[in-house]
Design a protein around this motif. Structure first.
Motif, mmCIF file in Angstrom:
data_model
loop_
_atom_site.group_PDB
_atom_site.id
_atom_site.type_symbol
_atom_site.label_atom_id
_atom_site.label_comp_id
_atom_site.label_asym_id
_atom_site.label_seq_id
_atom_site.Cartn_x
_atom_site.Cartn_y
_atom_site.Cartn_z
ATOM 1 N N PHE A 18 0.831 -1.208 0.000
ATOM 2 C CA PHE A 18 0.000 0.000 0.000
ATOM 3 C C PHE A 18 0.863 1.255 0.000
ATOM 4 C CE2 PHE A 18 -2.609 3.316 1.881
ATOM 5 C CZ PHE A 18 -3.719 3.255 1.045
ATOM 6 N N ARG A 19 1.924 1.249 0.838
ATOM 7 C CA ARG A 19 2.822 2.405 0.912
ATOM 8 C C ARG A 19 3.452 2.671 -0.459
ATOM 9 N NH1 ARG A 19 5.947 0.532 4.427
ATOM 10 N NH2 ARG A 19 7.733 0.031 3.132
ATOM 11 N N LEU A 20 3.915 1.624 -1.124
ATOM 12 C CA LEU A 20 4.531 1.788 -2.438
ATOM 13 C C LEU A 20 3.520 2.261 -3.479
ATOM 14 C CD1 LEU A 20 6.917 -1.297 -2.482
ATOM 15 C CD2 LEU A 20 7.533 1.116 -2.179
ATOM 16 N N ALA A 21 2.273 1.799 -3.373
ATOM 17 C CA ALA A 21 1.227 2.252 -4.299
ATOM 18 C C ALA A 21 0.971 3.750 -4.112
ATOM 19 C CB ALA A 21 -0.054 1.449 -4.093
ATOM 20 N N LEU A 22 0.932 4.212 -2.860
ATOM 21 C CA LEU A 22 0.764 5.648 -2.605
ATOM 22 C C LEU A 22 1.945 6.442 -3.156
ATOM 23 C CD1 LEU A 22 -0.654 5.930 1.027
ATOM 24 C CD2 LEU A 22 -1.819 6.483 -1.110
ATOM 25 N N VAL A 23 3.144 5.941 -2.931
ATOM 26 C CA VAL A 23 4.342 6.616 -3.439
ATOM 27 C C VAL A 23 4.265 6.723 -4.961
ATOM 28 C CG1 VAL A 23 6.839 6.366 -3.765
ATOM 29 C CG2 VAL A 23 5.835 6.030 -1.490
ATOM 30 N N ASP A 24 3.919 5.625 -5.628
ATOM 31 C CA ASP A 24 3.825 5.632 -7.093
ATOM 32 C C ASP A 24 2.750 6.602 -7.581
ATOM 33 O OD1 ASP A 24 5.851 3.770 -7.282
ATOM 34 O OD2 ASP A 24 4.514 2.070 -7.659
ATOM 35 N N LEU A 25 1.590 6.597 -6.923
ATOM 36 C CA LEU A 25 0.491 7.480 -7.321
ATOM 37 C C LEU A 25 0.902 8.946 -7.227
ATOM 38 C CD1 LEU A 25 -2.535 7.851 -8.089
ATOM 39 C CD2 LEU A 25 -3.018 7.846 -5.622
ATOM 40 N N LEU A 26 1.543 9.304 -6.123
ATOM 41 C CA LEU A 26 1.934 10.699 -5.927
ATOM 42 C C LEU A 26 3.136 11.080 -6.785
ATOM 43 C CD1 LEU A 26 1.349 11.044 -2.111
ATOM 44 C CD2 LEU A 26 -0.103 11.842 -3.979
ATOM 45 N N ALA A 27 4.057 10.151 -6.984
ATOM 46 C CA ALA A 27 5.234 10.431 -7.817
ATOM 47 C C ALA A 27 4.841 10.688 -9.264
ATOM 48 C CB ALA A 27 6.230 9.285 -7.727
ATOM 49 N N ALA A 28 3.713 10.140 -9.687
ATOM 50 C CA ALA A 28 3.247 10.333 -11.061
ATOM 51 C C ALA A 28 2.558 11.685 -11.265
ATOM 52 C CB ALA A 28 2.285 9.205 -11.441
ATOM 53 N N ASP A 29 2.353 12.428 -10.192
ATOM 54 C CA ASP A 29 1.671 13.725 -10.257
ATOM 55 C C ASP A 29 2.700 14.824 -10.024
ATOM 56 O OD1 ASP A 29 0.168 16.110 -9.367
ATOM 57 O OD2 ASP A 29 -1.561 14.759 -9.401
ATOM 58 N N GLU A 30 2.837 15.722 -10.978
ATOM 59 C CA GLU A 30 3.868 16.760 -10.896
ATOM 60 C C GLU A 30 3.676 17.734 -9.736
ATOM 61 O OE1 GLU A 30 1.973 19.847 -14.171
ATOM 62 O OE2 GLU A 30 3.587 18.520 -14.764
ATOM 63 N N ARG A 31 2.513 17.732 -9.115
ATOM 64 C CA ARG A 31 2.276 18.626 -7.964
ATOM 65 C C ARG A 31 2.951 18.132 -6.694
ATOM 66 N NH1 ARG A 31 -4.125 18.582 -8.327
ATOM 67 N NH2 ARG A 31 -3.557 16.418 -8.774
ATOM 68 N N PHE A 32 3.421 16.866 -6.708
ATOM 69 C CA PHE A 32 3.985 16.255 -5.508
ATOM 70 C C PHE A 32 5.375 15.699 -5.770
ATOM 71 C CE2 PHE A 32 -0.614 15.980 -5.275
ATOM 72 C CZ PHE A 32 -0.847 16.569 -4.036
ATOM 73 N N GLU A 33 6.183 15.719 -4.726
ATOM 74 C CA GLU A 33 7.495 15.080 -4.751
ATOM 75 C C GLU A 33 7.600 14.242 -3.472
ATOM 76 O OE1 GLU A 33 12.260 16.092 -4.398
ATOM 77 O OE2 GLU A 33 10.836 17.735 -4.583
ATOM 78 N N VAL A 34 7.628 12.935 -3.632
ATOM 79 C CA VAL A 34 7.759 12.057 -2.474
ATOM 80 C C VAL A 34 9.228 12.068 -2.057
ATOM 81 C CG1 VAL A 34 7.460 9.726 -1.574
ATOM 82 C CG2 VAL A 34 5.819 10.642 -3.239
ATOM 83 N N VAL A 35 9.471 12.575 -0.846
ATOM 84 C CA VAL A 35 10.844 12.696 -0.364
ATOM 85 C C VAL A 35 11.234 11.555 0.559
ATOM 86 C CG1 VAL A 35 10.982 15.192 -0.674
ATOM 87 C CG2 VAL A 35 10.142 14.264 1.505
ATOM 88 N N GLY A 36 10.241 10.760 0.982
ATOM 89 C CA GLY A 36 10.563 9.640 1.852
ATOM 90 C C GLY A 36 9.348 8.810 2.168
ATOM 91 N N SER A 37 9.626 7.629 2.713
ATOM 92 C CA SER A 37 8.545 6.758 3.175
ATOM 93 C C SER A 37 9.002 6.050 4.434
ATOM 94 C CB SER A 37 8.139 5.757 2.086
ATOM 95 O OG SER A 37 9.161 4.826 1.842
ATOM 96 N N ALA A 38 8.026 5.671 5.246
ATOM 97 C CA ALA A 38 8.327 5.057 6.543
ATOM 98 C C ALA A 38 7.414 3.860 6.769
ATOM 99 C CB ALA A 38 8.134 6.078 7.661
ATOM 100 N N PRO A 39 7.986 2.734 7.224
ATOM 101 C CA PRO A 39 7.182 1.547 7.489
ATOM 102 C C PRO A 39 6.571 1.502 8.890
ATOM 103 C CG PRO A 39 9.489 1.005 7.698
ATOM 104 C CD PRO A 39 9.414 2.450 7.295
ATOM 105 N N SER A 40 6.906 2.479 9.734
ATOM 106 C CA SER A 40 6.327 2.514 11.076
ATOM 107 C C SER A 40 6.302 3.947 11.584
ATOM 108 C CB SER A 40 7.120 1.644 12.057
ATOM 109 O OG SER A 40 8.302 2.309 12.458
ATOM 110 N N GLY A 41 5.474 4.156 12.595
ATOM 111 C CA GLY A 41 5.375 5.481 13.185
ATOM 112 C C GLY A 41 6.664 5.933 13.844
ATOM 113 N N VAL A 42 7.453 4.988 14.327
ATOM 114 C CA VAL A 42 8.712 5.309 14.992
ATOM 115 C C VAL A 42 9.664 6.026 14.037
ATOM 116 C CG1 VAL A 42 10.729 4.264 16.132
ATOM 117 C CG2 VAL A 42 8.439 3.365 16.566
ATOM 118 N N ASP A 43 9.569 5.710 12.753
ATOM 119 C CA ASP A 43 10.462 6.306 11.760
ATOM 120 C C ASP A 43 10.042 7.705 11.328
ATOM 121 O OD1 ASP A 43 11.965 3.856 11.537
ATOM 122 O OD2 ASP A 43 10.315 3.055 10.326
ATOM 123 N N VAL A 44 8.815 8.095 11.613
ATOM 124 C CA VAL A 44 8.271 9.323 11.053
ATOM 125 C C VAL A 44 8.954 10.577 11.604
ATOM 126 C CG1 VAL A 44 6.171 10.738 10.851
ATOM 127 C CG2 VAL A 44 6.067 8.268 10.451
#
Length: 150
Positions: A18-44
């Motif tokens: 799901f996280r990768l799907a969100l990253v891909d969806l947003l990366a395909a839209d020029e209004r957004f730049e995904v700068v990172g992703s986190a697999p847990s709240g501790v990493d945020v």
């Protein structure tokens, strides 16, 4: 006309696919730049401090997530990202707790589609966007005009 820089985004969800799907969806839209992703709240928190995203998509029920994390992101020193909840948990009390914690949007995982980037752009522009069943009840609960026992 100068082009608006993309909104920087951090995606936090414990479901890898799901996280990768969100990253891909947003990366395909020029209004957004995904700068990172986190697999847990501790990493945020550390990632927010390092990457300073303007927008954080936050799974509600992952380890270290939820209202406590959402609230703490609103107190980051010198940087307060817009926080949006994305969750399969759409009960009125859960949505209300996240709203009280400061999220500006709440989206049900089962209802996400290609319109998510448009909705997120509205949130970043200052609009509160809730795409979950019972959103109106959750808002009334937060405002104190709804008895949680009803």
């Amino acid at each position: 006309m100068p082009q608006t820089p993309p909104v920087t985004v951090l995606v936090a969800d414990d479901d890898d696919a799901f996280r990768l799907a969100l990253v891909d969806l947003l990366a395909a839209d020029e209004r957004f730049e995904v700068v990172g992703s986190a697999p847990s709240g501790v990493d945020v928190h550390p990632l927010c401090a390092e990457l300073r995203p303007a927008l954080v998509l936050l799974d509600v029920r992952m380890a270290g997530g939820g209202p406590t994390l959402a609230r703490s992101l609103g107190t980051l020193e010198g940087h307060r990202p817009v926080v949006v909840a994305v969750s399969a948990q759409t009960g009125v009390t859960t949505v209300a707790a996240m709203l009280e914690a400061g999220v500006q949007g709440y989206f049900a995982k089962g209802r996400l589609g290609t319109t998510l980037p448009d909705a997120l752009a509205r949130v970043v522009a200052g609009e509160r966007v809730l795409d979950v069943p019972g959103a109106e009840q959750a808002l009334r609960l937060v405002e104190g005009s709804l008895d949680p026992e009803r």
